[in-house]
Design a protein around this motif. Structure first.
Motif, PDB file in Angstrom:
ATOM      1  N   GLY A   1       0.795  -1.215   0.000  1.00  0.00           N
ATOM      2  CA  GLY A   1       0.000   0.000   0.000  1.00  0.00           C
ATOM      3  C   GLY A   1       0.830   1.269   0.000  1.00  0.00           C
ATOM      4  O   GLY A   1       2.061   1.237   0.025  1.00  0.00           O
TER       5      GLY A   1
ATOM      6  N   SER B   1      -4.614  -1.989  -0.982  1.00  0.00           N
ATOM      7  CA  SER B   1      -4.801  -0.542  -1.019  1.00  0.00           C
ATOM      8  C   SER B   1      -4.249   0.035  -2.324  1.00  0.00           C
ATOM      9  O   SER B   1      -4.748  -0.280  -3.393  1.00  0.00           O
ATOM     10  CB  SER B   1      -4.160   0.090   0.217  1.00  0.00           C
ATOM     11  OG  SER B   1      -4.584   1.425   0.393  1.00  0.00           O
TER      12      SER B   1
ATOM     13  N   SER C   1      -8.929  -3.817  -0.681  1.00  0.00           N
ATOM     14  CA  SER C   1      -9.094  -2.436  -0.197  1.00  0.00           C
ATOM     15  C   SER C   1      -8.681  -1.388  -1.223  1.00  0.00           C
ATOM     16  O   SER C   1      -8.079  -0.364  -0.881  1.00  0.00           O
ATOM     17  CB  SER C   1      -8.301  -2.225   1.100  1.00  0.00           C
ATOM     18  OG  SER C   1      -8.622  -3.189   2.066  1.00  0.00           O
ATOM     19  N   SER C   2      -9.012  -1.600  -2.478  1.00  0.00           N
ATOM     20  CA  SER C   2      -8.680  -0.629  -3.515  1.00  0.00           C
ATOM     21  C   SER C   2      -9.598   0.591  -3.442  1.00  0.00           C
ATOM     22  O   SER C   2     -10.775   0.483  -3.093  1.00  0.00           O
ATOM     23  CB  SER C   2      -8.812  -1.266  -4.898  1.00  0.00           C
ATOM     24  OG  SER C   2      -8.574  -0.316  -5.928  1.00  0.00           O
ATOM     25  N   TYR C   3      -9.055   1.741  -3.812  1.00  0.00           N
ATOM     26  CA  TYR C   3      -9.903   2.905  -4.057  1.00  0.00           C
ATOM     27  C   TYR C   3     -10.434   2.801  -5.483  1.00  0.00           C
ATOM     28  O   TYR C   3      -9.950   1.997  -6.286  1.00  0.00           O
ATOM     29  CB  TYR C   3      -9.134   4.211  -3.844  1.00  0.00           C
ATOM     30  CG  TYR C   3      -7.899   4.378  -4.704  1.00  0.00           C
ATOM     31  CD1 TYR C   3      -7.988   4.840  -6.013  1.00  0.00           C
ATOM     32  CD2 TYR C   3      -6.633   4.076  -4.206  1.00  0.00           C
ATOM     33  CE1 TYR C   3      -6.862   4.984  -6.812  1.00  0.00           C
ATOM     34  CE2 TYR C   3      -5.494   4.224  -4.994  1.00  0.00           C
ATOM     35  CZ  TYR C   3      -5.618   4.683  -6.288  1.00  0.00           C
ATOM     36  OH  TYR C   3      -4.507   4.822  -7.074  1.00  0.00           O
TER      37      TYR C   3
ATOM     38  N   HIS D   1     -12.610  -6.353   0.973  1.00  0.00           N
ATOM     39  CA  HIS D   1     -12.730  -5.050   1.626  1.00  0.00           C
ATOM     40  C   HIS D   1     -13.277  -5.225   3.031  1.00  0.00           C
ATOM     41  O   HIS D   1     -14.043  -6.164   3.299  1.00  0.00           O
ATOM     42  CB  HIS D   1     -13.666  -4.131   0.835  1.00  0.00           C
ATOM     43  CG  HIS D   1     -13.216  -2.708   0.789  1.00  0.00           C
ATOM     44  ND1 HIS D   1     -12.503  -2.179  -0.259  1.00  0.00           N
ATOM     45  CD2 HIS D   1     -13.356  -1.691   1.680  1.00  0.00           C
ATOM     46  CE1 HIS D   1     -12.241  -0.899  -0.029  1.00  0.00           C
ATOM     47  NE2 HIS D   1     -12.749  -0.577   1.151  1.00  0.00           N
TER      48      HIS D   1
ATOM     49  N   ASP E   1     -14.029   0.002   6.951  1.00  0.00           N
ATOM     50  CA  ASP E   1     -12.919   0.767   6.384  1.00  0.00           C
ATOM     51  C   ASP E   1     -13.236   2.264   6.468  1.00  0.00           C
ATOM     52  O   ASP E   1     -14.184   2.744   5.850  1.00  0.00           O
ATOM     53  CB  ASP E   1     -12.712   0.361   4.917  1.00  0.00           C
ATOM     54  CG  ASP E   1     -11.418   0.899   4.337  1.00  0.00           C
ATOM     55  OD1 ASP E   1     -10.975   1.980   4.750  1.00  0.00           O
ATOM     56  OD2 ASP E   1     -10.855   0.226   3.448  1.00  0.00           O
TER      57      ASP E   1
ATOM     58  N   VAL F   1     -11.296   4.099   2.801  1.00  0.00           N
ATOM     59  CA  VAL F   1     -12.010   3.860   1.546  1.00  0.00           C
ATOM     60  C   VAL F   1     -13.266   3.067   1.897  1.00  0.00           C
ATOM     61  O   VAL F   1     -13.165   1.889   2.234  1.00  0.00           O
ATOM     62  CB  VAL F   1     -11.147   3.057   0.544  1.00  0.00           C
ATOM     63  CG1 VAL F   1     -11.912   2.856  -0.760  1.00  0.00           C
ATOM     64  CG2 VAL F   1      -9.824   3.761   0.289  1.00  0.00           C
TER      65      VAL F   1
ATOM     66  N   HIS G   1      -9.314  -0.634   7.308  1.00  0.00           N
ATOM     67  CA  HIS G   1      -8.676  -0.554   5.996  1.00  0.00           C
ATOM     68  C   HIS G   1      -7.435  -1.430   5.902  1.00  0.00           C
ATOM     69  O   HIS G   1      -6.495  -1.280   6.690  1.00  0.00           O
ATOM     70  CB  HIS G   1      -8.293   0.903   5.686  1.00  0.00           C
ATOM     71  CG  HIS G   1      -7.644   1.082   4.353  1.00  0.00           C
ATOM     72  ND1 HIS G   1      -8.344   0.979   3.175  1.00  0.00           N
ATOM     73  CD2 HIS G   1      -6.356   1.343   4.004  1.00  0.00           C
ATOM     74  CE1 HIS G   1      -7.536   1.174   2.158  1.00  0.00           C
ATOM     75  NE2 HIS G   1      -6.318   1.392   2.633  1.00  0.00           N
ATOM     76  N   ALA G   2      -7.449  -2.340   4.949  1.00  0.00           N
ATOM     77  CA  ALA G   2      -6.263  -3.105   4.552  1.00  0.00           C
ATOM     78  C   ALA G   2      -5.622  -3.897   5.685  1.00  0.00           C
ATOM     79  O   ALA G   2      -4.404  -4.059   5.712  1.00  0.00           O
ATOM     80  CB  ALA G   2      -5.225  -2.155   3.930  1.00  0.00           C
TER      81      ALA G   2
END
Length: 316
Positions: free
Chosen positions: A93, A167, A192-194, A257, A261, A264, A291-292
């Motif tokens: 990340g 991430s 956990s991608s945006y 995810h 979170d 995000v 998150h992540a």
């Protein structure tokens, strides 16, 4: 009337010139911003002691390649116990480094995968790891990814190469797999991608500074920012948006995810899943996960989710 028209033309030209000037400043600020402060995350760039110890004591192989723009990119290759032609590239990340990926190594070794963990560009922190001033949010990283894939194919004779990112790493994996160069990727796991870094930045800046006027100004400036980005990189903002890249995906993809979170929102994963063009797409939301941190919070659940996904992809 003619004089008024001329005045309006001059004003429009001046406003446009001011906009392009401001857009250029905004682009440079975007590339150089202290995103750890904007997003409220810890900075762990360059802290690779754990990896160095593994390389020294466990036979992990320190490796490097040169990027298309001349940077030295570094990583670590961990061979499977038995000879194998399948590998996974693990991507860390933002403001992290490849040490973040150590907890994922065993789950892939158990399945007979060779593992490559890499430091993304701009995450060296002056400690001899990958060069670069900072992330370019996918402008250059997709080319870097292609360099690592070529290295695996040429140096390690890997035939099946998957991607697992967390991430920022998840976003880069989606961008690469959604590009023409990444169309042969074996699978993608995006943890956990945006979806859109521009929108995420807008939300976080507004939350930190408040005020509707700031958002209005942000939106007015955005077209000029986009023009400046294209002038500097010959790439559009859409080229660095995972929300656009997923539309072109054809490979198996798993979106992971945490429901809690705070950086995000989990709705982002649901939106990415809905927009994804792959006929083999899956999503898993971890209850009460931030998150992540899924692999750290409940390793057993995380591994089972990944195993179930890989069981399906390896059968095809």
């Amino acid at each position: 009337m003619k004089a008024l028209r001329n005045v309006l033309i001059v004003l429009i030209i001046l406003a446009g010139a001011a906009g392009f000037y401001a857009g250029d400043i905004a682009y440079n600020e975007f590339m150089e911003a202290p995103w750890d402060q904007v997003l409220g995350i810890e900075n762990h760039k360059g802290t690779v002691t754990a990896v160095r110890e593994k390389e020294k004591n466990d036979g992990w192989e320190a490796v490097q390649i040169k990027s298309d723009d001349g940077l030295i990119l570094r990583g670590t290759y961990i061979a499977a116990a038995q000879a194998s032609e399948k590998a996974v590239i693990l991507l860390h990340g933002l403001y992290q480094n490849r040490s973040m990926c150590i907890p994922f190594v065993d789950m892939y070794h158990t399945r007979g995968y060779n593992v490559l963990i890499v430091d993304q560009r701009g995450h060296g922190g002056g400690h001899g790891e990958s060069q670069g001033e900072g992330t370019t949010w996918g402008i250059r990283e997709t080319d870097d990814m292609d360099g690592w894939v070529r290295w695996l194919k040429q140096r390690k004779k890997q035939e099946r190469i998957g991607l697992h990112g967390v991430s920022l790493g998840a976003a880069m994996a989606l961008l690469y797999a959604g590009s023409e160069k990444g169309k042969d990727t074996a699978f993608v796991i995006a943890d956990s991608s945006y979806g859109n870094i521009i929108d995420l930045g807008r939300e976080k800046i507004a939350a930190r500074q408040g005020g509707r006027d700031l958002i209005v100004g942000y939106n007015i400036l955005l077209p000029f920012f986009q023009a400046a980005m294209f002038r500097h990189t010959r790439k559009t903002v859409a080229r660095i948006e995972p929300s656009q890249a997923v539309k072109a995906l054809t490979v198996p993809v798993l979106f992971l995810h945490g429901e809690d979170d705070g950086l995000v929102p989990s709705k982002t994963a649901e939106q990415l899943y809905a927009m994804c063009g792959s006929p083999r797409k899956y999503i898993h939301l971890f209850r009460n996960f931030a998150h992540a941190v899924g692999v750290e919070t409940n390793y057993a659940e995380y591994v089972k989710t990944v195993d179930d996904f890989l069981d399906g992809t390896e059968d095809n």
